[in-house]
Design a protein around this motif. Structure first.
Motif, short mmCIF file in Angstrom:
data_model
loop_
_atom_site.label_atom_id
_atom_site.label_comp_id
_atom_site.label_asym_id
_atom_site.label_seq_id
_atom_site.Cartn_x
_atom_site.Cartn_y
_atom_site.Cartn_z
N SER A 119 0.85 -1.19 0.00
CA SER A 119 0.00 0.00 0.00
C SER A 119 0.89 1.25 0.00
O SER A 119 2.09 1.17 0.24
CB SER A 119 -0.92 0.01 1.22
N LEU A 120 0.28 2.39 -0.26
CA LEU A 120 1.00 3.66 -0.19
C LEU A 120 0.06 4.72 0.36
O LEU A 120 -1.16 4.59 0.30
CB LEU A 120 1.57 4.06 -1.55
N LYS A 121 0.66 5.78 0.90
CA LYS A 121 -0.12 6.86 1.52
C LYS A 121 0.08 8.14 0.73
O LYS A 121 1.19 8.48 0.35
CB LYS A 121 0.30 7.06 2.97
N GLU A 123 -0.76 12.21 1.09
CA GLU A 123 -1.22 13.32 1.92
C GLU A 123 -1.26 14.58 1.06
O GLU A 123 -0.23 15.01 0.52
CB GLU A 123 -0.28 13.53 3.10
N GLU A 143 5.76 2.09 1.80
CA GLU A 143 5.95 1.27 3.01
C GLU A 143 7.40 1.26 3.48
O GLU A 143 7.67 0.97 4.64
CB GLU A 143 5.44 -0.15 2.77
N THR A 165 -5.80 12.74 3.75
CA THR A 165 -4.93 11.56 3.75
C THR A 165 -5.67 10.36 3.15
O THR A 165 -6.81 10.08 3.53
CB THR A 165 -4.46 11.21 5.17
N GLN A 166 -5.00 9.69 2.24
CA GLN A 166 -5.60 8.53 1.60
C GLN A 166 -4.59 7.38 1.58
O GLN A 166 -3.43 7.56 1.21
CB GLN A 166 -6.02 8.87 0.17
N ILE A 167 -5.06 6.21 1.98
CA ILE A 167 -4.25 4.99 1.88
C ILE A 167 -4.74 4.20 0.67
O ILE A 167 -5.90 3.80 0.61
CB ILE A 167 -4.35 4.11 3.14
N GLN A 169 -4.72 0.92 -1.26
CA GLN A 169 -4.41 -0.49 -1.10
C GLN A 169 -4.00 -1.10 -2.44
O GLN A 169 -4.28 -0.55 -3.50
CB GLN A 169 -5.63 -1.23 -0.55
#
Length: 339
Positions: A119-121, A123, A143, A165-167, A169
């Motif tokens: 996954s990645l975030k 912002e 990650e 903020t969004q993760i 998947q």
């Protein structure tokens, strides 16, 4: 969705090779309701072509028009779009427009992360004002804790900035076990959703990627030799061998795993036989595993053709992974996404 970001990055690279600048448009806040939610994105190139969408199609033209200033001064800005009078969605969209440049190091890390199903975030920093330029922008964190931004200038989040903020998947994974015509149709339709598709065909009749448009991989295997990995999360399996014996062998092999969904083609009368024989082969099989088996696979929507059956199976998978009981949307009196 990660597949939407993949498409945007792919097109951005093409534009960069042509010498065209890019602007990324991201919905970062919603006051009210709208067709799509914060986290959706689209890409605008300097020649004002675009890929992706942030609504049903009404907002995009205005975003393209208002992105011209970002191309001219290379500075991010916030715009709003009031859908209460034009979309009938009862909401105001806050959209971040930022210069978008794909650097080699970012592309390498992004490719590694997606191939490893990490996954990645993201912002995104902004303020809730219309037509306001500033040090806004998005920061991507992988990650491995590496951080990247798309702006050439440094993003300096200030106290007065809001942050969305969004993760993201990994892409949803679909494993199709079968190599006949109906498996091809399921693969094609699922590929349109951006799912990562792996096809397992018979070792005696192996197929290739050419036979399954949209698949990530195609391999000839047997229940005795196949080895599954990484299917505990975010994975559905559809077994469509048209052979009861092969179906039973594959389900027996899968009994030690916990995918989100196992769908099996076949008549309803086969279900009881399948479960009874599973208990013979795997005496300690759990109720939890049996609850993951959906056979006959698909929702009862009157599907008849292979394409329609594929749609019914995909709809069932979505209802299972989203934990939603299917019903008519017209019966909803409140907001759709609250139901």
């Amino acid at each position: 969705m990660i597949h939407e970001l993949k498409e945007i990055i792919h097109q951005a690279l093409i534009n960069q090779e042509k010498g065209l600048k890019n602007v990324l448009a991201s919905v970062v806040f919603l006051d009210g309701s709208s067709y799509r939610k914060p986290g959706v994105r689209m890409l605008i190139s300097e020649d004002l072509n675009s890929v992706g969408a942030v609504s049903g199609g009404c907002v995009e033209k205005e975003i393209i028009h208002r992105s011209k200033a970002v191309f001219e001064n290379n500075t991010a800005k916030i715009i709003t779009y009031d859908g209460r009078y034009r979309l009938g969605c009862e909401g105001i969209l806050y959209i971040l427009l930022e210069p978008f440049t794909i650097k080699k190091e970012f592309l390498e890390d992004f490719t590694k992360a997606t191939s490893k199903r990490e996954s990645l975030k993201i912002e995104s920093y902004f303020i809730k004002k219309d037509e306001t330029s500033g040090d806004f922008g998005s920061i991507v964190t992988f990650e491995n804790n590496k951080k990247f931004q798309f702006l050439d200038a440094t993003i300096n989040p200030k106290n007065e900035f809001d942050c969305f903020t969004q993760i993201l998947q990994p892409a949803f994974r679909l494993i199709i076990i079968g190599g006949e015509h109906d498996a091809v149709k399921l693969c094609k339709i699922a590929a349109n959703l951006g799912w990562e598709i792996e096809v397992i065909t018979s070792a005696k009749d192996p197929k290739t990627l050419h036979d399954f448009p949209g698949a990530k991989s195609v391999a000839g295997e047997s229940p005795e030799t196949i080895s599954f990995s990484g299917i505990e999360e975010n994975t559905a399996i559809v077994i469509m061998n048209h052979s009861y014996v092969q179906d039973l062998k594959y389900v027996t092999k899968l009994s030690k795993y916990r995918p989100k969904y196992i769908g099996i083609l076949g008549a309803p009368k086969r279900r009881e036989r399948l479960f009874n024989e599973l208990f013979e082969f795997v005496p300690d099989i759990s109720e939890e595993f049996l609850d993951q088996i959906y056979t006959p696979a698909g929702l009862h929507i009157g599907a008849q053709t292979p394409e329609e059956i594929a749609i019914s199976i995909i709809a069932e998978i979505l209802s299972v992974i989203r934990n939603k009981e299917p019903f008519y949307l017209r019966n909803i009196t409140d907001k759709i996404h609250n139901s």
